[in-house]
Design a protein around this motif. Structure first.
Motif, PDB file in Angstrom:
ATOM      1  N   VAL A 117       0.851  -1.190   0.000  1.00  0.00           N
ATOM      2  CA  VAL A 117       0.000   0.000   0.000  1.00  0.00           C
ATOM      3  C   VAL A 117       0.886   1.238   0.000  1.00  0.00           C
ATOM      4  O   VAL A 117       1.815   1.349   0.800  1.00  0.00           O
ATOM      5  CB  VAL A 117      -0.927  -0.004   1.235  1.00  0.00           C
ATOM      6  CG1 VAL A 117      -1.689   1.317   1.347  1.00  0.00           C
ATOM      7  CG2 VAL A 117      -1.891  -1.183   1.173  1.00  0.00           C
ATOM      8  N   ASP A 118       0.577   2.164  -0.928  1.00  0.00           N
ATOM      9  CA  ASP A 118       1.412   3.347  -1.136  1.00  0.00           C
ATOM     10  C   ASP A 118       0.556   4.597  -0.946  1.00  0.00           C
ATOM     11  O   ASP A 118      -0.367   4.839  -1.728  1.00  0.00           O
ATOM     12  CB  ASP A 118       1.970   3.274  -2.574  1.00  0.00           C
ATOM     13  CG  ASP A 118       3.045   4.307  -2.840  1.00  0.00           C
ATOM     14  OD1 ASP A 118       3.163   5.281  -2.060  1.00  0.00           O
ATOM     15  OD2 ASP A 118       3.760   4.147  -3.844  1.00  0.00           O
ATOM     16  N   THR A 119       0.878   5.421   0.069  1.00  0.00           N
ATOM     17  CA  THR A 119       0.101   6.654   0.287  1.00  0.00           C
ATOM     18  C   THR A 119       0.739   7.840  -0.430  1.00  0.00           C
ATOM     19  O   THR A 119       0.324   8.977  -0.228  1.00  0.00           O
ATOM     20  CB  THR A 119      -0.072   6.952   1.793  1.00  0.00           C
ATOM     21  OG1 THR A 119       1.227   7.116   2.402  1.00  0.00           O
ATOM     22  CG2 THR A 119      -0.827   5.846   2.499  1.00  0.00           C
ATOM     23  N   GLY A 120       1.746   7.588  -1.250  1.00  0.00           N
ATOM     24  CA  GLY A 120       2.333   8.631  -2.106  1.00  0.00           C
ATOM     25  C   GLY A 120       2.960   9.762  -1.299  1.00  0.00           C
ATOM     26  O   GLY A 120       3.784   9.522  -0.421  1.00  0.00           O
ATOM     27  N   THR A 121       2.527  10.997  -1.590  1.00  0.00           N
ATOM     28  CA  THR A 121       3.137  12.159  -0.924  1.00  0.00           C
ATOM     29  C   THR A 121       2.610  12.351   0.492  1.00  0.00           C
ATOM     30  O   THR A 121       3.114  13.201   1.230  1.00  0.00           O
ATOM     31  CB  THR A 121       2.855  13.449  -1.721  1.00  0.00           C
ATOM     32  OG1 THR A 121       1.432  13.592  -1.842  1.00  0.00           O
ATOM     33  CG2 THR A 121       3.479  13.383  -3.113  1.00  0.00           C
ATOM     34  N   LEU A 122       1.589  11.614   0.864  1.00  0.00           N
ATOM     35  CA  LEU A 122       1.021  11.774   2.211  1.00  0.00           C
ATOM     36  C   LEU A 122       1.761  10.878   3.207  1.00  0.00           C
ATOM     37  O   LEU A 122       1.831   9.672   3.030  1.00  0.00           O
ATOM     38  CB  LEU A 122      -0.470  11.392   2.217  1.00  0.00           C
ATOM     39  CG  LEU A 122      -1.387  12.226   1.311  1.00  0.00           C
ATOM     40  CD1 LEU A 122      -2.797  11.637   1.319  1.00  0.00           C
ATOM     41  CD2 LEU A 122      -1.421  13.689   1.769  1.00  0.00           C
ATOM     42  N   GLU A 123       2.311  11.482   4.247  1.00  0.00           N
ATOM     43  CA  GLU A 123       2.953  10.697   5.304  1.00  0.00           C
ATOM     44  C   GLU A 123       1.846  10.087   6.161  1.00  0.00           C
ATOM     45  O   GLU A 123       0.925  10.790   6.574  1.00  0.00           O
ATOM     46  CB  GLU A 123       3.862  11.595   6.150  1.00  0.00           C
ATOM     47  CG  GLU A 123       4.637  10.855   7.223  1.00  0.00           C
ATOM     48  CD  GLU A 123       5.808  10.010   6.667  1.00  0.00           C
ATOM     49  OE1 GLU A 123       5.911   9.839   5.437  1.00  0.00           O
ATOM     50  OE2 GLU A 123       6.595   9.514   7.489  1.00  0.00           O
TER      51      GLU A 123
END
Ligand SMILES: [Cu+2]
Length: 519
Positions: free
Chosen positions: A278-284
């Motif tokens: 699972v990748d939340t991209g630019t969101l930490e």
């Protein structure tokens, strides 16, 4: 209202209160298990849903109200719904040929019990291969504390999709032949019968492109994505698409959010055979819980999620707003699915359904970093159950302690014990192992002792050894199995049985007869 008959002199309102406290007289929510249409990649298919009368998917009760459900089988075939991860009375567990008989077409079955947990759970059929057709739904248990975790909460069910019927997928796996899907994938090897040839072939290919994997960034103390020169994960079913909330990434669910607000993503791997990154991209993100059970929070933007596991990820939408895809890539594939969080005025991005490179196998990078917020008491283990995970793709028989289910073997325990389960995986695949009716804690990974996460489903990576512990405080006969549907169906299943349990419904022979298998 049965309980009220003896209290006829009490005012009715008081009687209702007593009834609710006993948890047995509440009106049940009716859950209809039925066929529904679904459009995938432009084609109409028929799948299954578990819906309330108003179309709500699944059931999300208040913890204080308890669990009150009547499952109505509107399919043409039998079914049985399991409440995944719940600590419940044995006969409420919903497993056909273990804790109840299958629910015949047109019939219903009532489930009532008090709730002991809160958070992200789910429900799914435990009958045959129905899970592959999405006989599953969310089961979120609410408390004021769960609601207070973020301003907005979003449930995301991840799954795997094939145009090939599940029976045909299984037949292909058993015969050692490619499934029709495999032929469409140019990266698939020509034969499943020789692991050594296949592995070396994949390693050669992967060495050029690299594979996506997860790393622990010790400097920044967070989980992150990395690219490794490592073998691609070995997987046995090649899917046509991955879906999130029953939609592919060319037409994803768009979720409106406000700039600056906190969002809790409750991610559920409701897939049959597909693990995810699972990748939340630019969101930490902050990982607050796995399998509904609280962790000491851990940061990152890239997480592992095995079949049947859950992740509670808290993120904050940046103040200037925008569009934020939350993506999941299938282990050992380039396939992606996901949802898009979007603030007012932002435009929906065009997203590709495939990543540029495949992934490594899920491993213990993440599991080693997880610590339970409320660990089990520090008792020493009285009894350790062996769980040797065996089998291979060539024969397509999967075993626990050398035996394929159905069989009448069981792992014996006694009430009051603190029990360990020692998983040893001698196969080339990871197995997400699920114990029914209990929370367990990860206490050892590859020889390293720890006070790890509380879970109900443990990913045991290829060739690893992991030990979990649980308190034997819920008498019954409880399934312990791999949650990869085609491993479960071809034998990787056993039961943990408490001494003195009435195991009337546990009928491995009847199961073998029902599904035409015998071992
Ligand atoms: Cu397995």
């Amino acid at each position: 209202m049965k309980k009220c008959i003896g209290k006829i002199l009490l005012p009715i309102a008081v009687c209702f209160l007593i009834g609710d406290a006993l948890g047995s007289t509440s009106e049940p929510v009716r859950l209809f298990v039925k066929e529904v249409p679904l459009k995938v990649l432009g084609k109409e298919v028929t799948v299954i849903a578990i819906e309330q009368a108003d179309g709500t998917q699944g059931y999300s009760p208040e913890k204080a109200d308890g669990f009150h459900v009547e499952v109505v089988n509107q399919l043409k075939v039998p079914t049985s719904i399991h409440w995944h991860g719940l600590i419940l009375p044995n006969l409420m567990d919903g497993v056909p040929f273990v804790t109840q008989n299958p629910i015949a077409p047109g019939k219903s079955f009532r489930y009532d019990f008090p709730l002991k947990q809160s958070g992200t759970y789910w429900m799914h059929s435990h009958y045959g291969l129905q899970e592959q057709l999405y006989n599953s739904a969310p089961l979120i248990i609410w408390t004021p504390e769960e609601r207070a975790k973020a301003a907005r909460q979003v449930v995301v069910m991840l799954s795997d999709f094939s145009f090939t019927p599940p029976e045909q997928i299984l037949k292909g796996l058993k015969s050692g032949m490619q499934t029709p899907n495999m032929k469409k994938d140019p990266s698939a090897e020509k034969s499943e019968s020789s692991n050594s040839v296949k592995m070396s072939g994949r390693m050669g290919k992967s060495a050029a492109a690299g594979v996506i994997a997860q790393k622990w960034d010790d400097q920044k103390q967070r989980l992150a994505r990395t690219v490794l020169r490592a073998p691609e994960a070995e997987i046995d079913v090649k899917y046509d698409a991955l879906i999130a909330n029953r939609r592919t990434l060319d037409d994803p669910e768009i979720i409106s959010v406000n700039a600056g607000e906190s969002v809790l993503l409750r991610l559920i791997a409701a897939s049959s055979n597909q693990n995810f990154y699972v990748d939340t991209g630019t969101l930490e993100a902050e990982l607050l819980a796995v399998d509904g059970k609280a962790l000491q929070p851990i940061k990152g933007n890239f997480f592992q999620l095995g079949v049947a596991q859950r992740l509670d990820l808290k993120i904050t939408i940046p103040k200037d707003g925008g569009a934020y895809p939350i993506l999941a890539q299938g282990e050992g594939t380039k396939l992606l699915c996901g949802v898009v969080l979007i603030t007012k005025g932002a435009s929906v991005p065009k997203l590709s359904r495939t990543a540029s490179v495949s992934t490594a196998a899920l491993d213990n990078t993440q599991e080693k970093m997880l610590r339970a917020l409320n660990p089990l008491s520090d008792r020493s283990i009285n009894r350790t159950l062996p769980a040797a995970l065996g089998g291979n793709m060539a024969t397509y028989v999967w075993t626990i302690n050398g035996a394929a289910y159905p069989n009448s073997n069981f792992l014996a325990i006694q009430s009051g014990e603190h029990v360990g389960i020692a998983f040893t995986n001698s196969t080339n695949m990871g197995h997400p192992m699920h114990l029914h009716g209990h929370d367990f804690q990860v206490v050892e990974i590859d020889g390293e002792k720890m006070s790890g996460a509380l879970r109900d489903t443990l990913m045991v990576p290829p060739r690893s050894k992991m030990t979990v512990a649980f308190d034997a405080d819920n008498a019954g006969v409880w399934p312990l199995h791999c949650h990869l549907l085609y491993h479960l169906d071809t034998g990787m299943f056993t039961v943990v049985k408490y001494g003195g349990t009435d195991a009337t419904f546990w009928q491995p022979k009847a199961q073998a007869k029902e599904f035409g298998t015998s071992n």
